[in-house]
Motif scaffolding. Sequence first.
Motif, PDB file in Angstrom:
ATOM      1  N   GLU A   1       2.718   5.735  12.557  1.00 19.34           N
ATOM      2  CA  GLU A   1       3.963   5.883  12.780  1.00 19.34           C
ATOM      3  C   GLU A   1       5.309   5.644  12.320  1.00 19.34           C
ATOM      4  O   GLU A   1       5.892   6.233  12.243  1.00 19.34           O
ATOM      5  N   PHE A   2       4.843   4.090  11.537  1.00 24.37           N
ATOM      6  CA  PHE A   2       6.235   3.411  11.338  1.00 24.37           C
ATOM      7  C   PHE A   2       6.270   3.643   9.914  1.00 24.37           C
ATOM      8  O   PHE A   2       7.344   4.375   9.927  1.00 24.37           O
ATOM      9  N   LEU A   3       5.385   4.652   9.472  1.00 27.26           N
ATOM     10  CA  LEU A   3       5.723   5.084   7.608  1.00 27.26           C
ATOM     11  C   LEU A   3       6.657   6.964   8.634  1.00 27.26           C
ATOM     12  O   LEU A   3       7.044   7.288   7.637  1.00 27.26           O
ATOM     13  N   MET A   4       5.400   7.435   9.133  1.00 25.62           N
ATOM     14  CA  MET A   4       6.900   8.798   9.600  1.00 25.62           C
ATOM     15  C   MET A   4       8.125   9.122  10.130  1.00 25.62           C
ATOM     16  O   MET A   4       9.321   9.927   9.627  1.00 25.62           O
ATOM     17  N   ARG A   5       8.614   7.244  10.852  1.00 21.90           N
ATOM     18  CA  ARG A   5       9.508   7.437  11.003  1.00 21.90           C
ATOM     19  C   ARG A   5      10.549   6.761  10.355  1.00 21.90           C
ATOM     20  O   ARG A   5      11.901   7.281  10.116  1.00 21.90           O
ATOM     21  N   ILE A   6      10.313   6.076   9.076  1.00 22.33           N
ATOM     22  CA  ILE A   6      11.201   5.741   7.745  1.00 22.33           C
ATOM     23  C   ILE A   6      10.904   7.083   6.851  1.00 22.33           C
ATOM     24  O   ILE A   6      11.927   7.517   6.488  1.00 22.33           O
ATOM     25  N   THR A   7       9.725   7.904   6.810  1.00 18.17           N
ATOM     26  CA  THR A   7      10.511   8.965   5.958  1.00 18.17           C
ATOM     27  C   THR A   7      11.468  10.324   6.677  1.00 18.17           C
ATOM     28  O   THR A   7      11.801  11.205   5.964  1.00 18.17           O
ATOM     29  N   LEU A   8      11.492   9.915   7.866  1.00 16.67           N
ATOM     30  CA  LEU A   8      12.188  11.083   7.893  1.00 16.67           C
ATOM     31  C   LEU A   8      13.801  11.075   8.164  1.00 16.67           C
ATOM     32  O   LEU A   8      14.044  12.103   8.221  1.00 16.67           O
ATOM     33  N   LEU A   9      14.041   9.475   7.711  1.00 17.32           N
ATOM     34  CA  LEU A   9      15.438   9.481   7.551  1.00 17.32           C
ATOM     35  C   LEU A   9      16.119  10.144   6.453  1.00 17.32           C
ATOM     36  O   LEU A   9      17.065   9.953   5.333  1.00 17.32           O
ATOM     37  N   LEU A  10      14.562  10.667   5.497  1.00 22.08           N
ATOM     38  CA  LEU A  10      15.213  10.794   4.407  1.00 22.08           C
ATOM     39  C   LEU A  10      15.453  12.106   4.072  1.00 22.08           C
ATOM     40  O   LEU A  10      15.001  13.095   4.461  1.00 22.08           O
ATOM     41  N   THR A  11      16.841  12.585   2.710  1.00 25.03           N
ATOM     42  CA  THR A  11      16.975  13.670   3.140  1.00 25.03           C
ATOM     43  C   THR A  11      15.895  14.716   2.208  1.00 25.03           C
ATOM     44  O   THR A  11      15.084  15.625   2.215  1.00 25.03           O
ATOM     45  N   ASP A  12      15.370  14.419   1.615  1.00 24.03           N
ATOM     46  CA  ASP A  12      13.954  14.468   0.053  1.00 24.03           C
ATOM     47  C   ASP A  12      12.029  14.575   1.539  1.00 24.03           C
ATOM     48  O   ASP A  12      12.168  13.555   1.469  1.00 24.03           O
ATOM     49  N   PRO A  13      11.745  15.882   1.673  1.00 17.24           N
ATOM     50  CA  PRO A  13      10.824  15.116   2.748  1.00 17.24           C
ATOM     51  C   PRO A  13       9.796  14.448   2.177  1.00 17.24           C
ATOM     52  O   PRO A  13       9.455  15.105   0.699  1.00 17.24           O
ATOM     53  N   VAL A  14       9.140  13.950   2.343  1.00 17.69           N
ATOM     54  CA  VAL A  14       7.926  13.053   2.103  1.00 17.69           C
ATOM     55  C   VAL A  14       6.447  13.716   2.803  1.00 17.69           C
ATOM     56  O   VAL A  14       6.429  12.769   4.341  1.00 17.69           O
ATOM     57  N   ASP A  15       5.641  13.339   2.218  1.00 16.38           N
ATOM     58  CA  ASP A  15       4.432  13.691   2.912  1.00 16.38           C
ATOM     59  C   ASP A  15       4.157  11.930   2.851  1.00 16.38           C
ATOM     60  O   ASP A  15       3.344  11.598   2.340  1.00 16.38           O
ATOM     61  N   VAL A  16       3.369  11.911   4.634  1.00 20.56           N
ATOM     62  CA  VAL A  16       3.310  10.430   5.315  1.00 20.56           C
ATOM     63  C   VAL A  16       1.539  10.489   4.205  1.00 20.56           C
ATOM     64  O   VAL A  16       0.813   9.153   4.441  1.00 20.56           O
ATOM     65  N   ASN A  17       0.169  11.672   4.716  1.00 19.53           N
ATOM     66  CA  ASN A  17      -0.904  11.650   4.377  1.00 19.53           C
ATOM     67  C   ASN A  17      -0.860  11.556   2.708  1.00 19.53           C
ATOM     68  O   ASN A  17      -1.261  10.114   1.940  1.00 19.53           O
ATOM     69  N   ARG A  18       0.209  12.164   1.900  1.00 26.48           N
ATOM     70  CA  ARG A  18      -0.501  11.698   0.642  1.00 26.48           C
ATOM     71  C   ARG A  18       0.852  10.278   0.240  1.00 26.48           C
ATOM     72  O   ARG A  18       0.281   9.579  -0.640  1.00 26.48           O
ATOM     73  N   LEU A  19       1.494   9.851   0.634  1.00 28.40           N
ATOM     74  CA  LEU A  19       2.162   8.496   0.888  1.00 28.40           C
ATOM     75  C   LEU A  19       1.144   6.579   1.631  1.00 28.40           C
ATOM     76  O   LEU A  19       0.859   5.894   0.443  1.00 28.40           O
ATOM     77  N   ILE A  20       0.251   7.431   2.110  1.00 30.40           N
ATOM     78  CA  ILE A  20      -0.623   6.851   2.732  1.00 30.40           C
ATOM     79  C   ILE A  20      -2.177   6.453   1.778  1.00 30.40           C
ATOM     80  O   ILE A  20      -2.624   5.882   1.281  1.00 30.40           O
ATOM     81  N   GLY A  21      -2.628   7.777   0.702  1.00 30.30           N
ATOM     82  CA  GLY A  21      -3.684   8.226  -0.312  1.00 30.30           C
ATOM     83  C   GLY A  21      -2.965   7.584  -1.544  1.00 30.30           C
ATOM     84  O   GLY A  21      -3.422   7.108  -1.574  1.00 30.30           O
ATOM     85  N   THR A  22      -1.704   7.246  -2.165  1.00 30.04           N
ATOM     86  CA  THR A  22      -1.281   6.690  -2.837  1.00 30.04           C
ATOM     87  C   THR A  22      -1.379   4.985  -2.453  1.00 30.04           C
ATOM     88  O   THR A  22      -1.433   4.558  -3.708  1.00 30.04           O
ATOM     89  N   LYS A  23      -1.150   4.907  -1.245  1.00 35.05           N
ATOM     90  CA  LYS A  23      -1.092   2.802  -1.607  1.00 35.05           C
ATOM     91  C   LYS A  23      -2.377   3.002  -1.366  1.00 35.05           C
ATOM     92  O   LYS A  23      -2.523   1.738  -1.812  1.00 35.05           O
ATOM     93  N   TRP A  24      -3.605   3.367  -0.880  1.00 36.66           N
ATOM     94  CA  TRP A  24      -4.272   2.972  -0.400  1.00 36.66           C
ATOM     95  C   TRP A  24      -4.975   3.185  -1.945  1.00 36.66           C
ATOM     96  O   TRP A  24      -5.828   1.847  -2.407  1.00 36.66           O
ATOM     97  N   LEU A  25      -4.512   4.167  -2.607  1.00 38.01           N
ATOM     98  CA  LEU A  25      -5.462   4.420  -3.863  1.00 38.01           C
ATOM     99  C   LEU A  25      -5.077   2.841  -5.047  1.00 38.01           C
ATOM    100  O   LEU A  25      -5.357   2.557  -6.082  1.00 38.01           O
TER     101      LEU A  25
END
Length: 299
Positions: free
Chosen positions: A79-103
Amino acid sequence: MDRMIFVALLFVASYSFWNLVWYALVWHPKRRLMQRIRIYFPREHKTIYEIPLLQRILTPLVQRFASAVGKLTPRRYREFLMRITLLLTDPVDVNRLIGTKWLLFSSTLLFFGLLLLTSGSLAPVMWIVPFALFFLPDLMIRGKVNKQRQEMQSELPYLLDILSVVLEAGTSFDNGLSKICAKRSGPLYTELERMMREIAVGSTREEALRHAAERVQLPDFSQLVRALIQADKMGVSIVRTIRMQSEQLRMKRAQRIHEKAMKLPVKIMFPLVLFIFPPIFLVILGPGILQIIEMFTSQ
């Protein structure tokens, strides 16, 4: 002689062939027309064949990896990542962000494990690197959000000035914002375009303004939104409200600049003490100290 003629003919043929290829690829009228169309009428989405091959291969793998390791991510952190990404003007996929972090975390951890098996020893400090890489995208997103807020803060007074001029010319509020957003670019205008799209699909102006203020999370922009909503409810002139808000924003901007200027002597004290005063003392007191040392050593 025949060999020279053959080489000359071969050179002319190859030169003509590459000129034809260059003309067909670059200077052909249809090609130039298509380039001009792409400049003035860019497409919002690329076709699958225009996306690089590496991206087409890695994107499904990252998505599957994200769905597999999504259960390992705590709900509050998600939920914290979703709140941060909503502040960006360019949309960011939270699932892809989490996958990149774990990768990044797993690959770095695997690399250090193999390095430990081959070399037999590894510095304990190196085990901090996987955790640092795991939280590195969060810091990058936070820095991008702060940069966007600074750009919005500096662009907001100019937006109000242009909007007041457009409204005084007889244009409505929605049309004026649309025309300004079409001529200028930046994070603030991207958020305004998103707000105008919400109004176009059926949301009221008040709801769209409140949603924009929640996404931007800028005190000056929130104050402007409250003033516009209050002026719309009470029937006050929007032009007058925008002009007053512009004057207040410029006053606040001057106060912030004055505050930063007052803090400058305190901030400059640290580099003075650490980097400037020691060389000055060394240049001034160095010869005297050397003379004193020579005087005591000569006795």
